[in-house]
Design a protein around this motif. Structure first.
Motif, PDB file in Angstrom:
ATOM      1  N   ALA A   1       0.829  -1.203   0.000  1.00 38.20           N
ATOM      2  CA  ALA A   1       0.000   0.000   0.000  1.00 38.20           C
ATOM      3  C   ALA A   1       0.868   1.259   0.000  1.00 38.20           C
ATOM      4  N   MET A   2       1.968   1.241   0.750  1.00 43.68           N
ATOM      5  CA  MET A   2       2.853   2.400   0.803  1.00 43.68           C
ATOM      6  C   MET A   2       3.516   2.646  -0.552  1.00 43.68           C
ATOM      7  N   ALA A   3       3.874   1.563  -1.257  1.00 40.79           N
ATOM      8  CA  ALA A   3       4.483   1.714  -2.582  1.00 40.79           C
ATOM      9  C   ALA A   3       3.503   2.350  -3.557  1.00 40.79           C
ATOM     10  N   ARG A   4       2.229   1.911  -3.521  1.00 37.88           N
ATOM     11  CA  ARG A   4       1.223   2.502  -4.388  1.00 37.88           C
ATOM     12  C   ARG A   4       0.998   3.970  -4.031  1.00 37.88           C
ATOM     13  N   GLY A   5       0.915   4.207  -2.751  1.00 38.59           N
ATOM     14  CA  GLY A   5       0.701   5.576  -2.303  1.00 38.59           C
ATOM     15  C   GLY A   5       1.827   6.495  -2.720  1.00 38.59           C
ATOM     16  N   LYS A   6       3.050   6.006  -2.622  1.00 37.43           N
ATOM     17  CA  LYS A   6       4.195   6.826  -3.008  1.00 37.43           C
ATOM     18  C   LYS A   6       4.155   7.169  -4.493  1.00 37.43           C
ATOM     19  N   ALA A   7       3.863   6.176  -5.350  1.00 34.97           N
ATOM     20  CA  ALA A   7       3.826   6.411  -6.790  1.00 34.97           C
ATOM     21  C   ALA A   7       2.748   7.429  -7.156  1.00 34.97           C
ATOM     22  N   GLU A   8       1.554   7.277  -6.590  1.00 37.83           N
ATOM     23  CA  GLU A   8       0.463   8.195  -6.905  1.00 37.83           C
ATOM     24  C   GLU A   8       0.745   9.592  -6.364  1.00 37.83           C
ATOM     25  N   ALA A   9       1.325   9.645  -5.161  1.00 37.41           N
ATOM     26  CA  ALA A   9       1.629  10.940  -4.557  1.00 37.41           C
ATOM     27  C   ALA A   9       2.677  11.695  -5.369  1.00 37.41           C
ATOM     28  N   GLU A  10       3.681  10.986  -5.852  1.00 44.16           N
ATOM     29  CA  GLU A  10       4.724  11.636  -6.648  1.00 44.16           C
ATOM     30  C   GLU A  10       4.158  12.217  -7.934  1.00 44.16           C
ATOM     31  N   GLU A  11       3.221  11.491  -8.546  1.00 46.76           N
ATOM     32  CA  GLU A  11       2.601  11.998  -9.773  1.00 46.76           C
ATOM     33  C   GLU A  11       1.768  13.243  -9.496  1.00 46.76           C
ATOM     34  N   ARG A  12       0.975  13.190  -8.413  1.00 45.49           N
ATOM     35  CA  ARG A  12       0.162  14.358  -8.048  1.00 45.49           C
ATOM     36  C   ARG A  12       1.045  15.550  -7.690  1.00 45.49           C
ATOM     37  N   GLU A  13       2.085  15.283  -6.921  1.00 43.83           N
ATOM     38  CA  GLU A  13       2.962  16.357  -6.478  1.00 43.83           C
ATOM     39  C   GLU A  13       3.659  17.033  -7.656  1.00 43.83           C
ATOM     40  N   GLN A  14       4.053  16.256  -8.642  1.00 45.16           N
ATOM     41  CA  GLN A  14       4.727  16.837  -9.791  1.00 45.16           C
ATOM     42  C   GLN A  14       3.795  17.767 -10.557  1.00 45.16           C
ATOM     43  N   ARG A  15       2.548  17.327 -10.749  1.00 40.34           N
ATOM     44  CA  ARG A  15       1.586  18.193 -11.443  1.00 40.34           C
ATOM     45  C   ARG A  15       1.321  19.463 -10.636  1.00 40.34           C
ATOM     46  N   ALA A  16       1.128  19.292  -9.339  1.00 41.69           N
ATOM     47  CA  ALA A  16       0.848  20.450  -8.487  1.00 41.69           C
ATOM     48  C   ALA A  16       2.051  21.388  -8.421  1.00 41.69           C
ATOM     49  N   ARG A  17       3.244  20.817  -8.376  1.00 43.30           N
ATOM     50  CA  ARG A  17       4.462  21.625  -8.312  1.00 43.30           C
ATOM     51  C   ARG A  17       4.613  22.490  -9.563  1.00 43.30           C
ATOM     52  N   GLU A  18       4.402  21.887 -10.715  1.00 42.51           N
ATOM     53  CA  GLU A  18       4.524  22.634 -11.957  1.00 42.51           C
ATOM     54  C   GLU A  18       3.515  23.779 -12.019  1.00 42.51           C
ATOM     55  N   ALA A  19       2.292  23.508 -11.590  1.00 42.63           N
ATOM     56  CA  ALA A  19       1.261  24.546 -11.598  1.00 42.63           C
ATOM     57  C   ALA A  19       1.600  25.659 -10.606  1.00 42.63           C
ATOM     58  N   ALA A  20       2.120  25.280  -9.430  1.00 45.28           N
ATOM     59  CA  ALA A  20       2.451  26.268  -8.402  1.00 45.28           C
ATOM     60  C   ALA A  20       3.610  27.152  -8.849  1.00 45.28           C
ATOM     61  N   ILE A  21       4.632  26.548  -9.441  1.00 47.07           N
ATOM     62  CA  ILE A  21       5.786  27.324  -9.901  1.00 47.07           C
ATOM     63  C   ILE A  21       5.361  28.340 -10.957  1.00 47.07           C
ATOM     64  N   LYS A  22       4.496  27.934 -11.876  1.00 52.86           N
ATOM     65  CA  LYS A  22       4.010  28.861 -12.894  1.00 52.86           C
ATOM     66  C   LYS A  22       3.214  29.994 -12.266  1.00 52.86           C
ATOM     67  N   ALA A  23       2.342  29.663 -11.302  1.00 51.30           N
ATOM     68  CA  ALA A  23       1.539  30.695 -10.643  1.00 51.30           C
ATOM     69  C   ALA A  23       2.431  31.682  -9.891  1.00 51.30           C
ATOM     70  N   GLU A  24       3.471  31.177  -9.222  1.00 56.57           N
ATOM     71  CA  GLU A  24       4.373  32.062  -8.491  1.00 56.57           C
ATOM     72  C   GLU A  24       5.151  32.967  -9.445  1.00 56.57           C
ATOM     73  N   ALA A  25       5.603  32.416 -10.575  1.00 56.94           N
ATOM     74  CA  ALA A  25       6.318  33.226 -11.559  1.00 56.94           C
ATOM     75  C   ALA A  25       5.408  34.316 -12.123  1.00 56.94           C
ATOM     76  N   ASP A  26       4.152  33.982 -12.356  1.00 58.65           N
ATOM     77  CA  ASP A  26       3.191  34.970 -12.858  1.00 58.65           C
ATOM     78  C   ASP A  26       2.986  36.084 -11.833  1.00 58.65           C
ATOM     79  N   ALA A  27       2.933  35.710 -10.533  1.00 52.86           N
ATOM     80  CA  ALA A  27       2.735  36.708  -9.480  1.00 52.86           C
ATOM     81  C   ALA A  27       3.932  37.647  -9.378  1.00 52.86           C
ATOM     82  N   VAL A  28       5.139  37.114  -9.516  1.00 54.47           N
ATOM     83  CA  VAL A  28       6.344  37.956  -9.483  1.00 54.47           C
ATOM     84  C   VAL A  28       6.340  38.914 -10.671  1.00 54.47           C
ATOM     85  N   ALA A  29       6.025  38.399 -11.850  1.00 54.94           N
ATOM     86  CA  ALA A  29       6.004  39.242 -13.049  1.00 54.94           C
ATOM     87  C   ALA A  29       4.960  40.359 -12.917  1.00 54.94           C
TER      88      ALA A  29
END
Length: 428
Positions: free
Chosen positions: A132-160
């Motif tokens: 269960a932990m292995a499945r959770g880790k794989a799914e969490a990493e995928e979600r985190e990567q998508r969220a990270r990319e969206a957050a970085i773009k939003a932060e860059a837009d706010a700075v600009a």
């Protein structure tokens, strides 16, 4: 201790799994993790899982323990059992907090030492075994990567968007903490925190300079460390567990815990902060040469008062690490802490501390040192006026209502490490 063991045995008998939660109210990452643990705990209990949590406190007093435990829906090891707490920390090799260890109560074996990850994955991954932990880790990493990319773009837009504003161009951004962990509304000048995260402004106060900013407290149900930092507070995209004042080269104060942080907690300090309070932060940075740091320091006020128990929280000897570097405003917060900031975009609600008088005209101001006005009505902030053709990265303004200097404004423009001045009274 015998009674505590009897109670533990009773918990074990009615539980499929027990989580040992080593935590404390003074720990920023703990403040971030606890709400998520509450959410997963309640979800598992509602689903009929026989799951129990026991809070094992590292608080420094029974009062701190009681206040923190009041936010938790589970059980706790009584605070007076300090020896048992130490034994459990040794047994489960707890070297830091927060630490959440899942245990099978039928045999005492550890299901996973990384209960924090299990909680992050969520209740859907019960019973948190290896598969269960292995499945959770794989799914969490995928979600985190998508969220990270969206957050970085939003932060860059706010700075600009902030950089595109007309002068003054005060840019506030996440300095330390995961992308997306800072909620910034630069139009309303408000900050919210989704983790133990540090925000910083681009307003650099040079060696020999003095500056002031204000925070209006909106929510104070958590902890914060606010003040000043040098580049020793390194920018990071991960949760390091360190905020303003936790390491050398930054200095902060927290009115929820009533402590000051100057490389370490230095004991009780300051007034109790409440929602609606205006907190003022002032600094005088040591000059570029050796010595002469007697006038340097960092001060905090509450609703305009720098009187004890507030006032000086870091003297010149503590600010010695800022010599030759300068400092910038830095604000660390946790979930359930929110504030509005004013770095001079509008008149301050209160004045900075009284200090040296502004230099009299017609003598031009010292180009290496900024000045505080003796007037209680002095105003620090920003101005559209620029000396010569400079386009400064930071602009400090001081206005005086002294009778001999009516309406005088000193503009200090920071560029390439130099501090330039122009007196609008005599145009020198």
């Amino acid at each position: 201790a015998a009674a505590a063991w009897e109670e533990a045995a009773a918990v074990a008998a009615r539980s499929e799994m027990v989580g040992l939660y080593f935590s404390a109210s003074w720990c920023g990452p703990c403040q971030h993790f606890t709400p998520r643990l509450v959410e997963v705990y309640q979800e598992l209990r509602a689903a009929g899982r026989k799951f129990e949590v026991i809070f094992i406190s590292s608080d420094q007093s029974a009062e701190e323990f009681d206040h923190y435990f009041a936010k938790m829906p589970w059980l706790a090891l009584a605070f007076e059992h300090r020896d048992l707490k130490a034994d459990l920390s040794t047994l489960y090799e707890v070297n830091g907090i927060p630490s959440f260890i899942l245990v099978d109560p039928s045999n005492g074996r550890i299901v996973t030492p990384d209960g924090r990850a299990a909680v992050t994955y969520g209740a859907a991954f019960w019973p948190f075994d290896k598969q269960a932990m292995a499945r959770g880790k794989a799914e969490a990493e995928e979600r985190e990567q998508r969220a990270r990319e969206a957050a970085i773009k939003a932060e860059a837009d706010a700075v600009a968007a902030q950089e595109a504003k007309p002068s003054p161009k005060v840019v506030v951004r996440r300095h330390c903490g995961p992308p997306g962990s800072l909620t910034l509304d630069f139009t309303a000048r408000s900050l919210g925190f989704g983790a133990f995260t540090t925000a910083a402004a681009n307003t650099v106060v040079p060696p020999g300079g003095k500056a002031y900013y204000e925070l209006e407290l909106v929510q104070v149900d958590s902890i914060a460390q606010v003040g000043w930092a040098t580049d020793a507070l390194v920018r990071s995209d991960i949760s390091t567990g360190e905020g303003v004042g936790d390491g050398a080269g930054s200095w902060g104060v927290d009115g929820m815990r009533k402590v000051r942080w100057c490389g370490e907690s230095t004991g009780e300090f300051g007034s109790d902060w409440r929602a609606g309070d205006i907190i003022g932060l002032a600094v005088a940075v040591p000059g570029p040469g050796e010595g002469g740091n007697e006038a340097a320091g960092a001060w905090v006020s509450i609703n305009g008062s720098f009187a004890e128990p507030d006032g000086l929280f870091a003297d010149g000897s503590l600010l010695e690490l800022a010599r030759g570097k300068g400092v910038f405003p830095a604000i660390t917060g946790s979930p359930d802490f929110a504030a509005k900031y004013n770095f001079g975009e509008e008149p301050f609600k209160f004045a900075p501390p009284a200090g040296a008088s502004a230099r009299s005209c017609p003598s031009p101001p010292d180009p290496a040192v900024t000045h505080w006005a003796s007037s209680a009505k002095a105003h620090w902030g920003h101005s559209d006026h620029v000396a010569g053709n400079l386009s400064p990265a930071a602009l400090l303004v001081l206005k005086s209502d002294r009778n001999d200097l009516p309406g005088m404004t000193l503009c200090g423009a920071v560029r390439s490490g130099a501090l330039l001045w122009r007196c609008q009274f005599c145009d020198k």
